[in-house]
Design a protein around this motif. Sequence first.
Motif, PDB file in Angstrom:
ATOM      1  N   TYR A  28     -42.783  30.572 -23.834  1.00  0.00           N
ATOM      2  CA  TYR A  28     -43.114  29.926 -25.099  1.00  0.00           C
ATOM      3  C   TYR A  28     -42.352  30.548 -26.268  1.00  0.00           C
ATOM      4  N   PHE A  29     -42.300  31.869 -26.315  1.00  0.00           N
ATOM      5  CA  PHE A  29     -41.670  32.556 -27.436  1.00  0.00           C
ATOM      6  C   PHE A  29     -40.911  33.759 -26.905  1.00  0.00           C
ATOM      7  N   THR A  30     -39.721  33.984 -27.434  1.00  0.00           N
ATOM      8  CA  THR A  30     -38.921  35.143 -27.037  1.00  0.00           C
ATOM      9  C   THR A  30     -38.790  36.089 -28.217  1.00  0.00           C
ATOM     10  N   SER A  31     -38.097  37.168 -28.023  1.00  0.00           N
ATOM     11  CA  SER A  31     -37.932  38.145 -29.102  1.00  0.00           C
ATOM     12  C   SER A  31     -37.077  37.597 -30.243  1.00  0.00           C
ATOM     13  N   ILE A  32     -36.245  36.610 -29.977  1.00  0.00           N
ATOM     14  CA  ILE A  32     -35.386  36.053 -31.034  1.00  0.00           C
ATOM     15  C   ILE A  32     -35.905  34.746 -31.610  1.00  0.00           C
ATOM     16  N   GLY A  33     -37.017  34.236 -31.096  1.00  0.00           N
ATOM     17  CA  GLY A  33     -37.583  33.007 -31.639  1.00  0.00           C
ATOM     18  C   GLY A  33     -38.205  32.141 -30.561  1.00  0.00           C
ATOM     19  N   PRO A  34     -38.332  30.835 -30.851  1.00  0.00           N
ATOM     20  CA  PRO A  34     -38.951  29.929 -29.879  1.00  0.00           C
ATOM     21  C   PRO A  34     -38.192  29.925 -28.558  1.00  0.00           C
ATOM     22  N   GLY A  35     -38.957  29.951 -27.468  1.00  0.00           N
ATOM     23  CA  GLY A  35     -38.358  29.951 -26.135  1.00  0.00           C
ATOM     24  C   GLY A  35     -38.182  28.537 -25.607  1.00  0.00           C
ATOM     25  N   PRO A  36     -37.778  28.415 -24.349  1.00  0.00           N
ATOM     26  CA  PRO A  36     -37.530  27.097 -23.772  1.00  0.00           C
ATOM     27  C   PRO A  36     -38.794  26.261 -23.578  1.00  0.00           C
ATOM     28  N   GLY A  37     -39.961  26.856 -23.669  1.00  0.00           N
ATOM     29  CA  GLY A  37     -41.196  26.101 -23.512  1.00  0.00           C
ATOM     30  C   GLY A  37     -41.820  25.653 -24.823  1.00  0.00           C
ATOM     31  N   PHE A  38     -41.250  26.088 -25.947  1.00  0.00           N
ATOM     32  CA  PHE A  38     -41.845  25.802 -27.255  1.00  0.00           C
ATOM     33  C   PHE A  38     -41.846  24.312 -27.569  1.00  0.00           C
ATOM     34  N   HIS A 133     -29.589  20.358 -41.811  1.00  0.00           N
ATOM     35  CA  HIS A 133     -28.638  21.381 -41.353  1.00  0.00           C
ATOM     36  C   HIS A 133     -29.103  22.763 -41.800  1.00  0.00           C
ATOM     37  N   TYR A 134     -29.539  22.886 -43.030  1.00  0.00           N
ATOM     38  CA  TYR A 134     -30.000  24.176 -43.540  1.00  0.00           C
ATOM     39  C   TYR A 134     -31.199  24.684 -42.745  1.00  0.00           C
ATOM     40  N   VAL A 135     -32.161  23.809 -42.492  1.00  0.00           N
ATOM     41  CA  VAL A 135     -33.359  24.213 -41.745  1.00  0.00           C
ATOM     42  C   VAL A 135     -32.990  24.687 -40.345  1.00  0.00           C
ATOM     43  N   PHE A 136     -32.146  23.915 -39.652  1.00  0.00           N
ATOM     44  CA  PHE A 136     -31.807  24.288 -38.277  1.00  0.00           C
ATOM     45  C   PHE A 136     -30.953  25.543 -38.221  1.00  0.00           C
ATOM     46  N   VAL A 137     -29.981  25.666 -39.100  1.00  0.00           N
ATOM     47  CA  VAL A 137     -29.061  26.803 -39.023  1.00  0.00           C
ATOM     48  C   VAL A 137     -29.688  28.076 -39.574  1.00  0.00           C
ATOM     49  N   HIS A 138     -30.335  27.993 -40.730  1.00  0.00           N
ATOM     50  CA  HIS A 138     -30.811  29.207 -41.399  1.00  0.00           C
ATOM     51  C   HIS A 138     -32.238  29.608 -41.007  1.00  0.00           C
ATOM     52  N   TRP A 139     -33.109  28.654 -40.831  1.00  0.00           N
ATOM     53  CA  TRP A 139     -34.495  28.992 -40.506  1.00  0.00           C
ATOM     54  C   TRP A 139     -34.717  29.117 -39.002  1.00  0.00           C
ATOM     55  N   LEU A 140     -34.125  28.207 -38.230  1.00  0.00           N
ATOM     56  CA  LEU A 140     -34.358  28.205 -36.786  1.00  0.00           C
ATOM     57  C   LEU A 140     -33.235  28.858 -35.996  1.00  0.00           C
ATOM     58  N   SER A 141     -32.167  29.235 -36.663  1.00  0.00           N
ATOM     59  CA  SER A 141     -31.006  29.880 -36.025  1.00  0.00           C
ATOM     60  C   SER A 141     -30.429  29.052 -34.876  1.00  0.00           C
ATOM     61  N   VAL A 142     -30.332  27.754 -35.104  1.00  0.00           N
ATOM     62  CA  VAL A 142     -29.754  26.848 -34.110  1.00  0.00           C
ATOM     63  C   VAL A 142     -28.350  26.481 -34.575  1.00  0.00           C
ATOM     64  N   PRO A 143     -27.336  26.823 -33.801  1.00  0.00           N
ATOM     65  CA  PRO A 143     -25.978  26.461 -34.216  1.00  0.00           C
ATOM     66  C   PRO A 143     -25.748  24.954 -34.075  1.00  0.00           C
ATOM     67  N   LEU A 144     -25.193  24.362 -35.115  1.00  0.00           N
ATOM     68  CA  LEU A 144     -24.875  22.941 -35.115  1.00  0.00           C
ATOM     69  C   LEU A 144     -23.382  22.759 -35.273  1.00  0.00           C
ATOM     70  N   PRO A 145     -22.820  21.655 -34.788  1.00  0.00           N
ATOM     71  CA  PRO A 145     -21.384  21.417 -34.903  1.00  0.00           C
ATOM     72  C   PRO A 145     -20.925  21.387 -36.362  1.00  0.00           C
ATOM     73  N   VAL A 146     -19.794  22.033 -36.635  1.00  0.00           N
ATOM     74  CA  VAL A 146     -19.265  22.114 -37.989  1.00  0.00           C
ATOM     75  C   VAL A 146     -18.268  21.001 -38.248  1.00  0.00           C
ATOM     76  N   GLY A 147     -17.368  20.720 -37.361  1.00  0.00           N
ATOM     77  CA  GLY A 147     -16.414  19.640 -37.521  1.00  0.00           C
ATOM     78  C   GLY A 147     -15.108  20.094 -38.137  1.00  0.00           C
ATOM     79  N   ILE A 148     -14.194  19.143 -38.283  1.00  0.00           N
ATOM     80  CA  ILE A 148     -12.837  19.459 -38.708  1.00  0.00           C
ATOM     81  C   ILE A 148     -12.751  19.818 -40.194  1.00  0.00           C
ATOM     82  N   PHE A 149     -13.698  19.404 -41.007  1.00  0.00           N
ATOM     83  CA  PHE A 149     -13.655  19.694 -42.434  1.00  0.00           C
ATOM     84  C   PHE A 149     -14.441  20.939 -42.809  1.00  0.00           C
ATOM     85  N   GLY A 150     -15.035  21.587 -41.833  1.00  0.00           N
ATOM     86  CA  GLY A 150     -15.805  22.797 -42.110  1.00  0.00           C
ATOM     87  C   GLY A 150     -17.184  22.514 -42.674  1.00  0.00           C
ATOM     88  N   LEU A 151     -17.634  21.290 -42.587  1.00  0.00           N
ATOM     89  CA  LEU A 151     -18.973  20.934 -43.093  1.00  0.00           C
ATOM     90  C   LEU A 151     -19.906  20.630 -41.971  1.00  0.00           C
TER      91      LEU A 151
END
Length: 151
Positions: A28-38, A133-151
Amino acid sequence: MQRAYRIAGTLLLLLASLLVYESLQLTYFTSIGPGPGFFPFWLSLILGALAVGMLVQTFTQRRPMSLYFPTSRVRYLRMAAVVLSLALAAPLIETLGFRLTTLAMYVFLLGTLGRHRLIVTVPIALAGSFGAHYVFVHWLSVPLPVGIFGL
């Protein structure tokens, strides 16, 4: 129709119960955040709650329930717009990045489905795409695709 809804609600409740059980077998939860069962755990609980709501509705409604199918051409076009936006977003998300792809998807869907003015559509689309994007990247530490323009 009530009987069909009761059968479907019961089957969905059984499926949700099985999914809850299986998700509890995962971490359910790991040391770095939500686990695969969350997420499976919470999504299966939501499915179970919706199934219970469906069952309650069949027993409390006086008039028979009916399935609603779109009958006008406009409704079919709206459904096609949603499917088209998802089909186009999937391959573009790696190339353009999460923010630009969801921004375009928001603008397209709000423009076609909501038919709001551009002064309303653009701020909502910006807040939705960049905010998600902010919520996933900064709060949940989930990497999301950046793309060719860096956005």
